[in-house]
Design an enzyme around this catalytic site. Structure first.
Site, PDB file in Angstrom:
ATOM      1  N   ASP A   4       4.566   0.453  12.342  1.00 56.64           N
ATOM      2  CA  ASP A   4       3.337  -0.205  11.695  1.00 56.64           C
ATOM      3  C   ASP A   4       3.125  -1.650  12.366  1.00 56.64           C
ATOM      4  O   ASP A   4       2.087  -2.352  11.730  1.00 56.64           O
ATOM      5  CB  ASP A   4       3.301  -0.010  10.234  1.00 56.64           C
ATOM      6  CG  ASP A   4       3.216   1.115   9.593  1.00 56.64           C
ATOM      7  OD1 ASP A   4       2.566   2.062  10.553  1.00 56.64           O
ATOM      8  OD2 ASP A   4       3.390   1.435   8.557  1.00 56.64           O
TER       9      ASP A   4
ATOM     10  N   LYS B 280       0.823  -1.262  -0.071  1.00 56.90           N
ATOM     11  CA  LYS B 280      -0.087   0.015   0.133  1.00 56.90           C
ATOM     12  C   LYS B 280       0.915   1.353  -0.258  1.00 56.90           C
ATOM     13  O   LYS B 280       0.547   2.339  -0.806  1.00 56.90           O
ATOM     14  CB  LYS B 280      -1.021   0.243   1.151  1.00 56.90           C
ATOM     15  CG  LYS B 280      -1.454   1.165   1.432  1.00 56.90           C
ATOM     16  CD  LYS B 280      -2.680   1.184   2.628  1.00 56.90           C
ATOM     17  CE  LYS B 280      -1.796   1.489   4.071  1.00 56.90           C
ATOM     18  NZ  LYS B 280      -1.393   2.708   4.386  1.00 56.90           N
ATOM     19  N   ASN B 281       1.951   1.344   0.885  1.00 53.90           N
ATOM     20  CA  ASN B 281       2.559   2.536   1.017  1.00 53.90           C
ATOM     21  C   ASN B 281       3.434   2.702   0.011  1.00 53.90           C
ATOM     22  O   ASN B 281       4.293   3.943  -0.124  1.00 53.90           O
ATOM     23  CB  ASN B 281       3.245   2.532   2.573  1.00 53.90           C
ATOM     24  CG  ASN B 281       2.016   2.753   3.610  1.00 53.90           C
ATOM     25  OD1 ASN B 281       0.889   3.310   3.149  1.00 53.90           O
ATOM     26  ND2 ASN B 281       2.526   2.610   4.827  1.00 53.90           N
TER      27      ASN B 281
ATOM     28  N   CYS C  65      -4.983  12.483  13.269  1.00 57.33           N
ATOM     29  CA  CYS C  65      -5.675  11.276  13.151  1.00 57.33           C
ATOM     30  C   CYS C  65      -5.571  10.423  14.505  1.00 57.33           C
ATOM     31  O   CYS C  65      -4.727  11.009  15.607  1.00 57.33           O
ATOM     32  CB  CYS C  65      -5.271  10.441  12.100  1.00 57.33           C
ATOM     33  SG  CYS C  65      -3.759   9.335  12.113  1.00 57.33           S
TER      34      CYS C  65
ATOM     35  N   ARG D 297      -8.814  -0.604   4.558  1.00 60.64           N
ATOM     36  CA  ARG D 297      -7.896   0.640   4.150  1.00 60.64           C
ATOM     37  C   ARG D 297      -6.592  -0.223   3.625  1.00 60.64           C
ATOM     38  O   ARG D 297      -5.750   0.353   2.611  1.00 60.64           O
ATOM     39  CB  ARG D 297      -7.726   1.506   4.946  1.00 60.64           C
ATOM     40  CG  ARG D 297      -9.145   2.569   5.252  1.00 60.64           C
ATOM     41  CD  ARG D 297      -8.626   3.388   6.143  1.00 60.64           C
ATOM     42  NE  ARG D 297      -7.500   4.294   5.629  1.00 60.64           N
ATOM     43  CZ  ARG D 297      -6.848   5.332   6.253  1.00 60.64           C
ATOM     44  NH1 ARG D 297      -7.140   5.629   7.342  1.00 60.64           N
ATOM     45  NH2 ARG D 297      -5.750   5.704   5.472  1.00 60.64           N
TER      46      ARG D 297
ATOM     47  N   ARG E 218       0.426  14.341  13.502  1.00 59.55           N
ATOM     48  CA  ARG E 218       0.867  14.206  12.092  1.00 59.55           C
ATOM     49  C   ARG E 218       0.834  15.371  11.289  1.00 59.55           C
ATOM     50  O   ARG E 218       0.420  15.631  10.233  1.00 59.55           O
ATOM     51  CB  ARG E 218       0.157  13.194  11.313  1.00 59.55           C
ATOM     52  CG  ARG E 218       0.391  11.817  12.493  1.00 59.55           C
ATOM     53  CD  ARG E 218      -0.533  10.642  11.533  1.00 59.55           C
ATOM     54  NE  ARG E 218       0.140  10.096  10.227  1.00 59.55           N
ATOM     55  CZ  ARG E 218      -0.088   9.205   9.577  1.00 59.55           C
ATOM     56  NH1 ARG E 218      -1.346   8.556   9.883  1.00 59.55           N
ATOM     57  NH2 ARG E 218       0.606   8.819   8.712  1.00 59.55           N
TER      58      ARG E 218
HETATM   59  N1  EPU Z   1       6.240  14.525  11.013  1.00 63.07           N
HETATM   60  C1  EPU Z   1       6.554  16.047  11.378  1.00 63.07           C
HETATM   61  N2  EPU Z   1       6.193  16.948  10.449  1.00 63.07           N
HETATM   62  C2  EPU Z   1       6.100  16.495   9.105  1.00 63.07           C
HETATM   63  C3  EPU Z   1       6.084  15.145   8.577  1.00 63.07           C
HETATM   64  C4  EPU Z   1       6.065  14.168   9.659  1.00 63.07           C
HETATM   65  O1  EPU Z   1       6.247  16.241  12.395  1.00 63.07           O
HETATM   66  O2  EPU Z   1       6.148  17.226   8.207  1.00 63.07           O
HETATM   67  C5  EPU Z   1       6.458  13.645  12.024  1.00 63.07           C
HETATM   68  C6  EPU Z   1       5.028  12.627  12.250  1.00 63.07           C
HETATM   69  O3  EPU Z   1       4.132  13.215  13.066  1.00 63.07           O
HETATM   70  C7  EPU Z   1       5.479  11.510  12.806  1.00 63.07           C
HETATM   71  C8  EPU Z   1       6.882  11.322  12.243  1.00 63.07           C
HETATM   72  O4  EPU Z   1       7.152  12.627  12.006  1.00 63.07           O
HETATM   73  O5  EPU Z   1       5.639  11.583  14.399  1.00 63.07           O
HETATM   74  C9  EPU Z   1       6.950  10.334  11.171  1.00 63.07           C
HETATM   75  O6  EPU Z   1       6.066  10.538  10.322  1.00 63.07           O
HETATM   76  P1  EPU Z   1       6.027  10.213   8.695  1.00 63.07           P
HETATM   77  O7  EPU Z   1       5.957  11.367   7.983  1.00 63.07           O
HETATM   78  O8  EPU Z   1       7.369   9.442   8.405  1.00 63.07           O
HETATM   79  O9  EPU Z   1       4.754   9.318   8.592  1.00 63.07           O
HETATM   80  P2  EPU Z   1       3.897   9.250   7.321  1.00 63.07           P
HETATM   81  O10 EPU Z   1       4.820   9.699   5.790  1.00 63.07           O
HETATM   82  O11 EPU Z   1       2.842  10.289   7.275  1.00 63.07           O
HETATM   83  C10 EPU Z   1       4.152   6.822   6.511  1.00 63.07           C
HETATM   84  C11 EPU Z   1       3.161   5.622   6.335  1.00 63.07           C
HETATM   85  C12 EPU Z   1       2.561   5.408   7.578  1.00 63.07           C
HETATM   86  C13 EPU Z   1       3.832   5.028   8.642  1.00 63.07           C
HETATM   87  C14 EPU Z   1       4.803   5.907   8.665  1.00 63.07           C
HETATM   88  C15 EPU Z   1       5.920   5.839   9.527  1.00 63.07           C
HETATM   89  C16 EPU Z   1       2.316   6.331   4.256  1.00 63.07           C
HETATM   90  C17 EPU Z   1       1.410   6.358   3.250  1.00 63.07           C
HETATM   91  N3  EPU Z   1       2.176   6.131   5.450  1.00 63.07           N
HETATM   92  O12 EPU Z   1       3.563   7.893   7.072  1.00 63.07           O
HETATM   93  O13 EPU Z   1       1.884   4.328   7.505  1.00 63.07           O
HETATM   94  O14 EPU Z   1       3.254   4.575   9.873  1.00 63.07           O
HETATM   95  O15 EPU Z   1       5.304   6.520   7.584  1.00 63.07           O
HETATM   96  O16 EPU Z   1       6.747   4.806   9.079  1.00 63.07           O
HETATM   97  O17 EPU Z   1       3.499   5.634   3.604  1.00 63.07           O
HETATM   98  C18 EPU Z   1      -0.010   2.848   7.952  1.00 63.07           C
HETATM   99  O18 EPU Z   1       0.449   2.276   6.691  1.00 63.07           O
HETATM  100  O19 EPU Z   1      -0.725   2.064   8.836  1.00 63.07           O
HETATM  101  C19 EPU Z   1       0.773   4.016   8.236  1.00 63.07           C
HETATM  102  C20 EPU Z   1       0.291   5.020   9.157  1.00 63.07           C
END
Ligand code: EPU
Length: 420
Positions: free
Chosen positions: A307, A22-23, A117, A399, A122
Site C-alpha cells: 500500500d 481504515k483496514n 479490481c 475511500r 484478487r
Molecule cells: N489472495 C488469493 N486468494 C485469497 C486471498 C488472497 O489468491 O483467497 C491473494 C491476493 O490476490 C493477493 C494476495 O493474496 O495477491 C494478498 O491479498 P490479501 O488477501 O492479503 O489482500 P486483502 O485482504 O484483499 C488487504 C487490504 C489491502 C492491502 C492488502 C495487502 C483491507 C480491507 N485491504 O487486502 O488494502 O493492500 O491487504 O496488504 O484490509 C488499500 O487499503 O488500499 C488496500 C488495497
C-alpha cells in the site's frame, strides 16, 4: 466528479493528526455482528469505505448509532437479513468480511463474490476453503457465495497457502464462536490483524499468537459488548511522510504509531530524511535537500507494504539517482506509472518491477486516479511538479484518506477540490 487541483513546488511544513486505520476499522465493524450486545467503536476515520460498511450493516437490518465524533454504537440483535448485496460489494471488496461473522453466529451468509479490481484479480478462494475446512457448506452460484452450516462451525487446523489479510481476519472471526480450537498457520501478521484480534479479545474471544504467523483461537459460547478504539492508520502516516520527503519538507505527524512503520521509516532515512520518533508521533526533516532514490520490494508485514510502493515511486521520480520498486503482492499495481510518465517522469516497467530515473521536477498535467494508493501517489507527483496538476476520479482517494486536501493545506500545500 470532483477533481483535485494542485499547484506544485511547495515544501510541506507543519503538523497533522493521523486518523484511525481504515483496514482495522472495516473488520472491527464486521466483528460487531458476533454479539447481541452493543459494541462501541471509536476513532473511526471519516471515509467512504466506512460509510459503505455502515450501510452494509443497515442492509442486514442493524441500525448503527453514530455520534458527532463518528463513534459508532452497534447492536446487531435487530439483524434480519444475512446477505451482502452486489451493489455494495462492488463498491467495496472488504464487504467479504461479514462472511465469517454471519456464518459462525447465524449459520448462514450470502455475500456477492467480489470481482477483480484495478490492482489485480484478487480471488477469495482461501477464505472459502478455510471456512469449508471448518464444516461450512459453501457454493458459488449466480455471482454469490452461499454459505451455511448445520449447528456450529468446527475448529480446524488451517494452513493458508498465501498470506492473506482479510482471509486471516475472516477465519479468525469465524473461529471465535466455533466448537473447539482453530489454528491458522501462515497467518497475516499485519498490525490491522492484531488490532482486530485485540478487539475480539475485548469482546471475550480466546485468541493467542496474533502478530505472529500462527494464530490459535479457542471457540467460546458467546462474545459480549465492549468499547474499542481503532489504532492509527500506518498507511496514511507513511503517505504524508513520503509527501514531505519528496517536497524536501519538515513535518510532524501526531496520534500515530512509529513502532509499526519500521520498514517505511528505514526507506525514508535511506532517502535522506532525518527521522525523530516519540511514543505516538514522528517528525521528518529533509533539511531542504532533494531526496535520494530508494529501491524496495513489497511483501506481507513486517516487510515493506504494497500500500505504500506507489507513493515511493512518486518520490523516486524527483530523487537523485535511480531506484527500483518490485511489487510481489498484487499483479497489477503500477497503473500510476503511465500517468507519472505523462508528467515528465522517467519510469520503465520490467515485469513486476518499475525502474525510476529521478528528474529535477515533474511537469503538471491532468491525470486520472485508478485506485486508492495510486491516487495518493499522483497527488504527491502533483506536489513535486513545476506547475498545475489536476487529479481526476478522486472518489478513490475519499475511500481511504480523511480530508486529504485539508490536511495537505495545513502543511502549506496549494491544493483544492474542484466540485464537478
Ligand atoms: N489472495 C488469493 N486468494 C485469497 C486471498 C488472497 O489468491 O483467497 C491473494 C491476493 O490476490 C493477493 C494476495 O493474496 O495477491 C494478498 O491479498 P490479501 O488477501 O492479503 O489482500 P486483502 O485482504 O484483499 C488487504 C487490504 C489491502 C492491502 C492488502 C495487502 C483491507 C480491507 N485491504 O487486502 O488494502 O493492500 O491487504 O496488504 O484490509 C488499500 O487499503 O488500499 C488496500 C488495497
Amino acid at each position: 466528479m470532483d477533481k483535485l487541483l494542485i499547484q506544485g513546488g511547495v515544501s510541506l511544513k507543519g503538523e497533522i493528526r493521523i486518523a484511525g486505520a481504515k483496514n482495522s476499522a472495516l473488520p472491527i465493524l464486521a466483528a460487531t455482528l458476533l454479539t447481541h450486545d452493543t459494541v462501541k467503536v471509536c476513532n473511526l476515520p471519516h471515509l467512504y469505505d466506512i460509510t459503505t460498511m455502515i450501510e452494509l450493516m443497515g442492509c442486514l437490518g442493524v441500525e448503527p448509532i453514530i455520534d458527532e465524533k463518528l463513534n459508532v454504537e452497534i447492536n446487531s440483535s435487530s439483524i434480519k437479513h444475512f446477505n451482502a448485496p452486489y451493489e455494495l460489494v462492488k463498491t467495496m471488496r472488504a464487504s467479504i468480511l461479514v462472511l465469517g461473522p454471519l456464518l459462525t453466529r447465524y449459520g448462514q451468509a450470502e455475500v456477492a463474490l467480489p470481482g477483480g479490481c484495478a490492482i489485480g484479480s484478487r480471488p477469495v478462494n482461501l477464505h472459502i476453503s478455510a471456512l469449508q475446512a471448518m464444516g461450512a457448506d459453501i457454493t458459488v452460484e449466480n455471482g454469490y457465495i452461499k454459505a451455511s452450516v448445520k449447528g456450529k462451525l468446527k475448529g480446524a487446523h488451517i494452513f493458508m497457502d498465501l498470506v492473506t489479510v482479510t482471509g486471516t481476519e475472516n477465519v479468525m472471526m469465524a473461529a471465535t464462536l466455533a466448537e473447539g480450537q482453530t489454528i491458522i498457520e501462515n497467518a497475516a501478521r499485519e498490525p490491522e490483524v492484531v488490532d482486530l484480534a485485540n478487539c475480539l479479545v475485548a469482546m471475550g474471544a480466546d485468541i493467542s499468537g496474533q502478530g505472529g504467523d500462527t494464530i490459535v483461537i479457542n471457540g467460546v459460547d458467546e462474545l459480549h459488548g465492549c468499547t474499542y478504539a481503532v489504532m492509527p492508520d500506518r498507511i496514511e502516516t507513511g503517505t504524508y511522510l513520503i509527501a514531505a520527503a519528496a517536497t524536501r519538507g519538515r513535518i510532524k505527524v501526531k496520534d500515530t504509531r512509529p513502532d509499526i512503520l519500521e520498514s517505511v521509516l528505514s526507506k525514508l532515512e535511506q532517502a535522506g530524511a532525518e527521522i525523530k520518533i516519540g511514543e505516538n508521533w514522528i517528525e521528518l526533516d529533509m533539511h531542504g535537500q532533494r531526496p535520494r532514490a530508494v529501491s524496495l520490494r513489497t511483501a506481507p508485514y513486517p516487510a515493506f507494504p504494497t500500500d505504500m510502493q506507489a507513493q515511493f515511486t512518486a518520490l523516486n521520480c524527483v530523487a537523485k539517482g535511480s531506484g527500483s520498486i518490485t511489487e510481489t503482492v498484487f499483479e497489477n499495481r503500477f497503473m500510476h506509472v503511465h500517468e507519472m510518465n505523462r508528467m515528465g517522469a522517467s519510469i520503465r516497467v520490467e515485469g513486476n518491477t518499475v525502474i525510476v530515473d529521478g528528474v529535477e521536477a515533474l511537469k503538471g498535467a491532468p491525470v486520472m486516479a485508478t485506485d486508492l494508493r495510486a491516487s495518493a501517489s499522483l497527488i504527491i507527483a502533483g506536489l513535486v511538479s513545476e506547475n498545475e496538476t489536476t487529479v481526476d476520479r478522486i472518489y478513490h482517494i475519499d475511500r481511504g484518506y480523511e480530508c486529504i486536501e485539508e490536511k495537505l493545506q495545513l502543511l502549506g500545500a496549494k491544493i483544492r477540490r474542484i466540485p464537478s
